[in-house]
Structure formats: structure tokens, C-alpha cells
Design a protein around this motif. Sequence first.
Motif, short mmCIF file in Angstrom:
data_model
loop_
_atom_site.label_atom_id
_atom_site.label_comp_id
_atom_site.label_asym_id
_atom_site.label_seq_id
_atom_site.Cartn_x
_atom_site.Cartn_y
_atom_site.Cartn_z
N MET A 1 0.82 -1.20 0.00
CA MET A 1 0.00 0.00 0.00
C MET A 1 0.86 1.26 0.00
O MET A 1 0.53 2.22 -0.68
CB MET A 1 -0.94 -0.04 1.20
N TRP A 4 2.16 2.09 -3.45
CA TRP A 4 1.08 2.64 -4.27
C TRP A 4 0.85 4.12 -3.90
O TRP A 4 0.74 4.97 -4.78
CB TRP A 4 -0.21 1.84 -4.08
N LYS A 5 0.80 4.41 -2.61
CA LYS A 5 0.58 5.80 -2.16
C LYS A 5 1.68 6.74 -2.65
O LYS A 5 1.40 7.84 -3.11
CB LYS A 5 0.51 5.86 -0.62
N TRP A 41 -4.62 -7.43 -0.87
CA TRP A 41 -4.57 -6.42 0.17
C TRP A 41 -5.35 -6.88 1.38
O TRP A 41 -6.44 -7.44 1.25
CB TRP A 41 -5.19 -5.12 -0.33
N GLU A 46 -9.46 -0.55 1.17
CA GLU A 46 -8.28 0.10 0.61
C GLU A 46 -7.96 -0.45 -0.77
O GLU A 46 -7.58 0.30 -1.67
CB GLU A 46 -7.06 -0.09 1.52
N ALA A 50 -7.97 1.97 -3.97
CA ALA A 50 -6.75 2.18 -4.76
C ALA A 50 -7.01 1.95 -6.24
O ALA A 50 -6.53 2.71 -7.09
CB ALA A 50 -5.64 1.24 -4.27
#
Length: 149
Positions: A1, A4-5, A41, A46, A50
Motif C-alpha cells: 500500500m 502505491w501511495k 490487500w 483500501e 486504490a
Amino acid sequence: MEHWKRTIERANRCFAEGELVDAREHYLQALALAQVLFERWSDADEAVAACVISHHNLADVHLRLNQPEESVEYLCSIHQRLLQTVQNPRLKPELREAALRQSSKTYVELLNFISEHGEYPRSDLLLKRNVTQSSHAFSTVSGQPSGVH
């Protein structure tokens, strides 16, 4: 995650600075990460968010590049993916429920796009199919027969 952020943040900076081609490349990387990790995930909300954010950001950048056909493809793609997720019994219920919740947002985004930019063949086909799939999707996830809403 976190990866990705960071990728989305990098893309957002490029977008804000008007570096649209670089922004698109970073958004494509973020989308690839979101798609690969979609079922893996730990947090279903989330995972779905995403994927939705990645698609919607790509749609936005293509609009800024004056490419509405590409934009609508991303909007249709994510909406269709969520509907398919909802209807897939092999996926975890949490993921299917998160997809159902987010599908109302992707539907609204698609309608907003059409009201501003007109219909395209894929959006027209998807929305016609959406009417029957949405009621089936609700009954599939909830286990309740669908009724008049």
C-alpha cells in the motif's frame, strides 16, 4: 500500500505542475500495483479504493490531454471491474462488499462524465447493461432478493 501511495503522490505532483505525460506514466504504475494487489490487500476497502482512484486519476489526466475517449475507457473499465467483483463468488465477501459500495461512486462519475462530454459507445453499452447487473449484484452480495428501489 505504501508503494502505491508514494506512486500516486508522485503522479499528483506531476499533474499539479502540468507535467501530464509524466503524471500519466506514474498513474499507470499505480494502477498496475493496485490491480496486482487487488485480491491480496488485507484491507478490502483500501484495495478497491486504490483501484478506483488509479482509474479515475487516469481518466482525469486524459481529459486534461483532451482525450475524452481514453478517459471514458478508464471510467467504464473500473465500473465494470467492480460489478464483476461483486458477482464473483470465489472472492472474499469483504472485497465484494467494498466493490459494491464503491460501484455507486464509479457510476456517478460515469454519469457526470456523460453529462459533460456526451456518450460514447462503451459507456452507452455499459450503462444499459448496468441496469440489469446492479439489481443482480445487490441480491448476490446481500443474499436478499432485489426489489424496487
